[in-house]
Design an enzyme around this catalytic site. Structure first.
Site, PDB file in Angstrom:
ATOM      1  N   CYS A 163      17.161   3.477   1.078  1.00 37.02           N
ATOM      2  CA  CYS A 163      15.237   3.601   0.875  1.00 37.02           C
ATOM      3  C   CYS A 163      15.582   3.037   2.619  1.00 37.02           C
ATOM      4  O   CYS A 163      13.480   3.221   3.584  1.00 37.02           O
ATOM      5  CB  CYS A 163      14.483   2.958  -0.245  1.00 37.02           C
ATOM      6  SG  CYS A 163      15.114   4.031  -1.897  1.00 37.02           S
ATOM      7  N   HIS A 203       8.244   0.289   3.117  1.00 35.06           N
ATOM      8  CA  HIS A 203       8.535   1.270   2.141  1.00 35.06           C
ATOM      9  C   HIS A 203       8.345   1.177   0.613  1.00 35.06           C
ATOM     10  O   HIS A 203       8.130   0.042   0.587  1.00 35.06           O
ATOM     11  CB  HIS A 203      10.480   0.491   1.865  1.00 35.06           C
ATOM     12  CG  HIS A 203      10.845   1.354   0.759  1.00 35.06           C
ATOM     13  ND1 HIS A 203      10.473   3.266   0.662  1.00 35.06           N
ATOM     14  CD2 HIS A 203      11.937   1.260  -0.734  1.00 35.06           C
ATOM     15  CE1 HIS A 203      12.057   3.545  -0.469  1.00 35.06           C
ATOM     16  NE2 HIS A 203      11.708   2.299  -1.527  1.00 35.06           N
ATOM     17  N   ASN A 207       8.283   7.141  -4.829  1.00 38.95           N
ATOM     18  CA  ASN A 207       9.108   6.557  -4.564  1.00 38.95           C
ATOM     19  C   ASN A 207      10.207   7.630  -3.782  1.00 38.95           C
ATOM     20  O   ASN A 207      11.558   8.534  -4.096  1.00 38.95           O
ATOM     21  CB  ASN A 207      10.145   5.775  -5.234  1.00 38.95           C
ATOM     22  CG  ASN A 207      11.017   4.683  -4.111  1.00 38.95           C
ATOM     23  OD1 ASN A 207      11.518   5.493  -3.062  1.00 38.95           O
ATOM     24  ND2 ASN A 207      12.012   3.733  -5.110  1.00 38.95           N
TER      25      ASN A 207
END
Length: 354
Positions: A131, A273, A303
């Site tokens: 990520c 993030h 996400n």
């Protein structure tokens, strides 16, 4: 889709500028999301969970899911074309694709994306930093520009996370979504608006199994035929990841602002993030940044792993939450474990293509 035509670092500090003053300056931004929306109620129809639990624990109401015939590379092409249109350019010197869900284990997805964009045979490669991939790839782009290996670099974060999660796993299926975001960086003055500041990054491989796909790689290949089907999907130790994410992102954010010569109270926007709304609010609280200065789109897209930072940048800019002159702090965390943070002053005239 618009098809552009082609034209012809070290340790903890990624170093976004060299001694001659060549910095990586953000000049274009693009985003693409699959049209299909999967709500929490859709999830609850097949999983032992609830809309209330997902909203409270993660902060997600719905996520975008790519059609079965749409790949990570397909989404990367869409976002990349939009970023180049935003920058007003028809060629780049290098293309980087940050992803944990490439179209194939081999070859990398980036060369195919470059081909689809109509680029000449430029350098194109993937970056796998979970990520945190987009910020890592941006640091690499800055290094290419600082070393004069490239003057213009296209960085894409793209993920088909729906291919990486077990649809029957209530611990991971509600979390992830699909999408792609992209940015164009060009050589410019380190004092220009949009110039990346110092990049603070790191990793901790002792916790590699905190976010992991256990099967399907070179390790354990002799047992592949006997591996449980669930081992071919993402496994996540949520509480442990939460704790490390808050600590690592907070530390990296503080160091990045200090290296940029900023005080934390000068930060106008924290772009983090989008893993979990509670993580981001905990980081903001630890830094002393008010919650209303922390844009978020996790509620609507979930996400999206390496795509989350550029998707959030595009979303926040489109909504007017990022204004010219804003001091912006970017921070990310993901599998590896890996993390990164950097800074930039939001440039005037940058219009994202969505």
């Amino acid at each position: 889709m618009e098809r552009p035509r082609g034209t012809g670092m070290s340790c903890r500090d990624g170093g976004s500028r060299d001694v001659a003053g060549s910095a990586a300056v953000l000049t274009g931004l693009g985003a693409w999301l699959p049209p299909r929306r999967v709500t929490n109620d859709d999830m609850c129809a097949r999983l032992d969970t609830s809309d209330e639990w997902i909203r409270e624990r993660i902060g997600i109401a719905e996520r975008r899911i790519a059609a079965p015939d749409v790949s990570t590379g397909d989404m990367a092409v869409e976002a990349a074309a939009r970023a180049m249109a935003s920058a007003g350019v028809d060629g780049v010197d290098a293309l980087l694709v940050a992803t944990s869900s490439p179209d194939h284990p081999c070859p990398a997805t980036a060369p195919w994306v470059a081909h689809r964009l109509g680029l000449p045979p430029v350098a194109a490669f993937d970056i796998a930093a979970g990520c945190s991939g987009f910020v890592h790839a941006s640091a690499v782009a800055a290094g290419l520009i600082a070393s004069r290996a490239a003057r213009r670099v296209l960085v894409v974060g793209a993920e088909t996370m729906s291919a990486m999660v077990d649809p029957e796993d209530r611990a991971t299926a509600p979390i992830f979504g699909d999408g792609a975001g992209a940015a164009v960086f060009e050589a410019g003055s380190p004092h220009a608006e949009g110039a990346l500041g110092p990049v603070i990054w790191g990793s901790d491989g002792s916790l590699a199994d905190a976010i992991v796909v256990p099967a399907g790689g070179a390790r354990g290949r002799h047992e592949r035929a006997r591996a449980p089907q669930g081992d071919f999907f993402v496994h996540l130790r949520g509480n442990e990841v939460f704790r490390h994410a808050v600590r690592r992102m907070t530390h990296a954010a503080r160091e990045a602002t200090a290296r940029a010569g900023w005080r934390i109270d000068e930060v106008d926007r924290l772009i983090a993030h989008q893993a979990n709304l509670r993580i981001n609010l905990a980081v903001a609280d630890a830094l002393g940044i008010p919650a209303d200065q922390v844009p978020s789109n996790i509620r609507d897209v979930g996400n999206t792993a390496a795509a989350s930072v550029p998707l959030l940048l595009a979303d926040a800019a489109d909504k007017g939450e990022l204004k010219p002159g804003h001091k912006v702090l970017l921070v990310s965390f993901g599998s590896g474990l890996a993390w990164a943070a950097t800074t930039l002053v939001w440039p005037a005239g940058l219009a994202p293509r969505m």
